[in-house]
Structure formats: C-alpha cells, structure tokens
Design a protein around this motif. Structure first.
Motif, short mmCIF file in Angstrom:
data_model
loop_
_atom_site.label_atom_id
_atom_site.label_comp_id
_atom_site.label_asym_id
_atom_site.label_seq_id
_atom_site.Cartn_x
_atom_site.Cartn_y
_atom_site.Cartn_z
N HIS A 137 15.73 1.34 4.83
CA HIS A 137 14.31 1.57 4.59
C HIS A 137 13.85 0.83 3.34
N ALA A 138 14.63 0.93 2.28
CA ALA A 138 14.26 0.26 1.03
C ALA A 138 14.23 -1.25 1.21
N ALA A 139 15.22 -1.81 1.89
CA ALA A 139 15.26 -3.25 2.11
C ALA A 139 14.09 -3.71 2.98
N ARG A 140 13.78 -2.97 4.02
CA ARG A 140 12.65 -3.34 4.88
C ARG A 140 11.33 -3.25 4.13
N ARG A 141 11.19 -2.22 3.30
CA ARG A 141 9.95 -2.08 2.53
C ARG A 141 9.80 -3.25 1.56
N LEU A 142 10.89 -3.63 0.89
CA LEU A 142 10.84 -4.77 -0.02
C LEU A 142 10.52 -6.05 0.74
N HIS A 143 11.16 -6.24 1.88
CA HIS A 143 10.89 -7.43 2.70
C HIS A 143 9.41 -7.46 3.10
N GLY A 144 8.87 -6.32 3.48
CA GLY A 144 7.46 -6.24 3.86
C GLY A 144 6.53 -6.61 2.72
N LEU A 145 6.91 -6.26 1.50
CA LEU A 145 6.10 -6.64 0.35
C LEU A 145 6.17 -8.15 0.07
N ARG A 146 7.38 -8.70 0.25
CA ARG A 146 7.57 -10.13 0.00
C ARG A 146 6.98 -10.99 1.10
N ASP A 147 7.04 -10.51 2.34
CA ASP A 147 6.61 -11.30 3.49
C ASP A 147 5.85 -10.41 4.47
N PRO A 148 4.63 -10.05 4.14
CA PRO A 148 3.88 -9.09 4.96
C PRO A 148 3.59 -9.57 6.38
N ASP A 149 3.71 -10.87 6.64
CA ASP A 149 3.42 -11.39 7.97
C ASP A 149 4.66 -11.49 8.87
N GLY A 151 6.70 -9.01 9.94
CA GLY A 151 6.79 -7.93 10.92
C GLY A 151 8.22 -7.44 11.09
N GLY A 152 8.36 -6.39 11.89
CA GLY A 152 9.69 -5.90 12.23
C GLY A 152 10.26 -4.86 11.31
N TRP A 153 9.51 -4.32 10.38
CA TRP A 153 10.02 -3.26 9.52
C TRP A 153 9.27 -1.98 9.81
N GLY A 154 9.86 -0.87 9.38
CA GLY A 154 9.24 0.41 9.67
C GLY A 154 9.20 1.33 8.52
#
Length: 154
Positions: A137-149, A151-154
């Motif tokens: 969850h933490a890794a996906r959230r960080l990825h979403g912040l770095r690359d919001p376009d 997709g694929g995180w929850g």
C-alpha cells in the motif's frame, strides 16, 4: 537545525488534522505510518503504524462525540494490531472512551501518548500478511504521487 514547517491546513477535516499530528508523533518514535489503511475487506483504520520492531498499532482519530458514537466497527480492528489507540483533541471528553484502550491527545502538529494501549500480539501469519499489505500500500501510494497518470494502484 531546521524548524518544522507549520503549513496552514484549511482544506483538512478535523479528523484529518488529528491524523496528521498522530502521524508526525509516530514518525518521531521511529514508526512508518499510513492513513486510511484497509487491513481487510469492510474495515478502514484512520492510522496504521508499523514500528521499528515490526509492531503494528491502529489509531482511530475522533474529532467529536458524534464522530466517536457513530463508530461501530472499532472492535473489529483489534484483531489487526498489537495495540489499539484513540486519538482525540484536548477538548474531547475522554470518559466516553472504553477502558482498556490506548489514548493519544493530538492536534494538527503533534501528539502525545497519554495511555498505552494494552498489548495483544498478532499471530505470526497475520502479522506477515499485514506487514506485506502495508508495504504494498505504501509503495503504491508513493508511486501514485510520483506518477499520477500510471494507474494501477489502490
């Protein structure tokens, strides 16, 4: 030494302000934190904290009496942590809170543990599952912040 940034918070709800102070305090104790973490289907905890020794704490932030009274799921969180805490502000009537739970007084900038929640250690398999879920969850959230376009995180 750099002074802490006291960023204005006009867009945060009262419970989110409490969570921010709780997260800052937990980080100062060496914990990693995630807000609004889902340990299992149908459950969402305000703050999940992963400690330096692998301990898992759940902190529920209550901004008012009505907020506390409307929380019917909190006992379901007990099976997903080693310690459980309520986080409230100084004006909250702490006599409402059940005995045998931890107590944190918080504001938008910091917090203090007033009563340690009793320890009820998780089984090894559940701890492993929750720790992996926390990391994902933490890794996906960080990825979403770095690359919001991306997709694929929850």
């Amino acid at each position: 030494m750099v002074s802490p940034v006291l960023t204005p918070t006009p867009d945060l709800m009262p419970g989110q302000l409490l969570a921010r102070g709780v997260c800052r305090h937990m980080a100062s104790l060496g914990f990693a934190v995630i807000e609004e973490f889902v340990p299992d289907r149908g459950l969402r905890v305000d703050v999940m904290a992963l400690g330096p020794k692998g301990e898992l704490w759940v902190i529920e932030c209550k901004s008012s009496r009505a907020d506390y009274m409307s929380d019917a799921k909190w006992q379901g969180y007990l099976g997903y942590c080693d310690r459980f805490f309520w986080a409230v502000d100084q004006a909250f009537d702490v006599d409402l809170l059940p005995e045998g739970t931890g107590l944190i007084i918080a504001d938008g900038y910091d917090a203090e543990v007033l009563r340690m929640g009793p320890e009820d250690k998780l089984a090894g398999a559940r701890r492993t599952k929750l720790t992996r879920k926390f990391a994902m969850h933490a890794a996906r959230r960080l990825h979403g912040l770095r690359d919001p376009d991306a997709g694929g995180w929850g």
